[in-house]
Design an enzyme around this catalytic site. Structure first.
Site: not given
Ligand SMILES: [Zn+2]
Length: 491
Positions: A308, A320, A354-355, A382, A454
């Site tokens: 993604h 990510d 995606e997030e 991912d 994140h």
């Molecule tokens: Zn991800």
């Protein structure tokens, strides 16, 4: 390269051993399976003729000498930066990936997606009242807003903090005990699971509070909700992430600060000054990038390789998931470089959003579900870009069996495992997986993934070029095998 046995016509391990013995009655009784040379079943031999096996070996060798994926991650993270849905960076990333895939000679489509557009604002926290407080002092709390958080007033709000360790403890409180307060969910990420190699199990347990905690707190009358960061780092980093819209300000505090608040709350009243000023803007137009390398024999059949393109905004989205997109791009780059044309169409997808809700994969489902019977397999990467181990797979045992010769090609780098998964092994391929498309998620050493996930520390330096080369090799070898073996994987 696996040895092709010409001896055998029947599949199955026991058959192999007994028939080998029957053909040569002078030989000693067959060795037990673990002591035998691996041999290919008839189905494996039919699907992996020697030229395919040598192509797969060439793909692996090319990937292990290729820095294309790393260059893509570099550009996406350092030149473009964090790529939250709706942001100018997400737009630039789409344009960049489209141009790169066109440069590779792929047939590139932009699939329009309406995405949420949430923008982070100021975010500060301090404890203004607690047991033993020195006169005139406060305690700083390191925190960050969760996606979908609403805003406090610009000057913030001040409220008592109620600490709960789980949903049951929240339910046990009366409305008076929660109304108007800040609820802190103090679910502790199980680092021992992460250290033992099952970090995603630890994540699954803790992330429920990030996802559903703020809404539960809002329903109980809370003024705001905080969660202990879902992560395994010890460097006082808050981890952001998706949280279901709750209509109240919602944030994540660093694990150390969750401990601090919990300790002080055990001693008496804790009051906090919390300021979060994110904004929810109108939905934005964005795109999934879909790029096809047409199959030579079955162009209507697809093998998806994907990652993604959007990311969170605190870091630059290297692990990510720029890495996943880059591995998928490199799969196409290597096939083009080696002039290898798959029998089926290789479809590279850079997913959007995606997030923050998954609008990209929802849109793909809407537009393409009629073609899912012709999606032979779907791969997503991912889970970071550390050393690969193989794949999480959701497919039949017979399908796993047909993957084995491709995985054997990867033996020298260790990515030979198939770990059966009850769930889709990737959020963006979940709809396909649920519809029965054999699905694979790149399985990598996940022990440190949630240290950075994140956070502001998800940056380029977390990518080890040699590991990324192995990840790209793993994706490219297996994708080409899926696209070029004689039969599509059984369902
Ligand atoms: Zn991800």
């Amino acid at each position: 390269m696996p040895k092709v046995s010409r001896l055998l016509t029947l599949a199955g391990c026991c058959t192999i051993l007994t028939s080998a013995f029957a053909q040569n009655p002078q030989s000693k009784p067959a060795a037990p399976p673990f002591a035998a040379m691996p041999q290919m079943s008839q189905a494996q031999q039919d699907n992996y003729p020697p030229p395919l096996l040598s192509d797969l070996a060439a793909i692996k060798a090319a990937a292990l000498a290729d820095d294309y994926a790393y260059q893509q991650v570099e550009h996406l993270t350092e030149n473009i930066g964090g790529r939250p849905s709706g942001s100018p960076q997400a737009k630039a990333a789409v344009e960049y990936v489209v141009a790169e895939l066109r440069k590779l000679g792929l047939d590139v489509q932009l699939e329009e997606v309406k995405v949420p557009h949430w923008v982070r604002g100021a975010e500060t926290g301090e404890l203004v009242e607690y047991a033993g407080q020195a006169p005139g002092s406060t305690q700083k709390i390191v925190l960050t807003a969760l996606g979908n958080s609403t805003a406090t007033p610009a000057e913030g709000l001040i409220a008592d903090v109620v600490v709960v360790n789980n949903f049951d403890e929240l339910r046990a409180l009366s409305r008076d005990q929660v109304a108007g307060k800040i609820v802190l969910f103090n679910e502790i990420f199980d680092k021992k699971k992460a250290a033992a190699g099952v970090a995603f199990a630890a994540y699954g347990e803790a992330v429920r509070y990030r996802g559903a905690g703020p809404k539960a707190a809002a329903d109980a009358g809370a003024a705001a909700a905080l969660v202990r960061s879902v992560g395994s780092a010890d460097y006082r980093l808050p981890h952001t992430g998706y949280s279901a819209p709750a209509g109240i300000p919602a944030g994540a505090v660093a694990a150390e600060d969750a401990d601090l608040i919990a300790h002080l709350a055990a001693q008496g009243k804790v009051r906090m000054h919390l300021t979060l000023t994110p904004q929810k803007l109108p939905d934005a137009t964005s795109y999934n990038v879909i790029a096809d390398l047409k199959g030579s024999e079955h162009p209507e059949q697809f093998v998806v390789v994907s990652g993604h393109l959007d990311s969170w905004d605190l870091g630059t989205g290297a692990i990510d998931d720029a890495a996943g997109v880059a591995e998928a791009m490199e799969t196409a780059e290597i096939l083009q470089k080696l002039r290898l044309r798959p029998k089926r169409t290789l479809r590279v997808i850079a997913w959007m959003d995606e997030e923050s809700g998954g609008a990209g994969h929802d849109q793909y489902s809407k537009d393409h579900s009629a073609e899912f019977p012709h999606h032979v397999a779907a791969i997503e990467s991912d889970a970071g870009a550390t050393h690969p181990l193989g794949f999480n797979v959701r497919m039949t045992p017979a399908a796993v069996d047909l993957l084995r010769p491709a995985l054997s090609v990867l033996e020298s780098i260790g990515s030979t495992m198939t770990q059966p998964s009850a769930y889709a092994p990737g959020a963006d391929i979940a709809a396909m997986s649920d519809a029965g498309v054999p699905s694979l998620g790149l399985l990598v050493d996940g022990r440190t993934y949630f240290n950075y996930h994140h956070t502001a520390a998800d940056t380029l330096d977390k990518i080890v070029p040699a590991d990324l080369r192995e990840d790209a090799a793993t994706m490219a070898v297996v994708a080409y095998a899926l696209a070029s073996m004689k039969d599509p994987l059984p369902r």
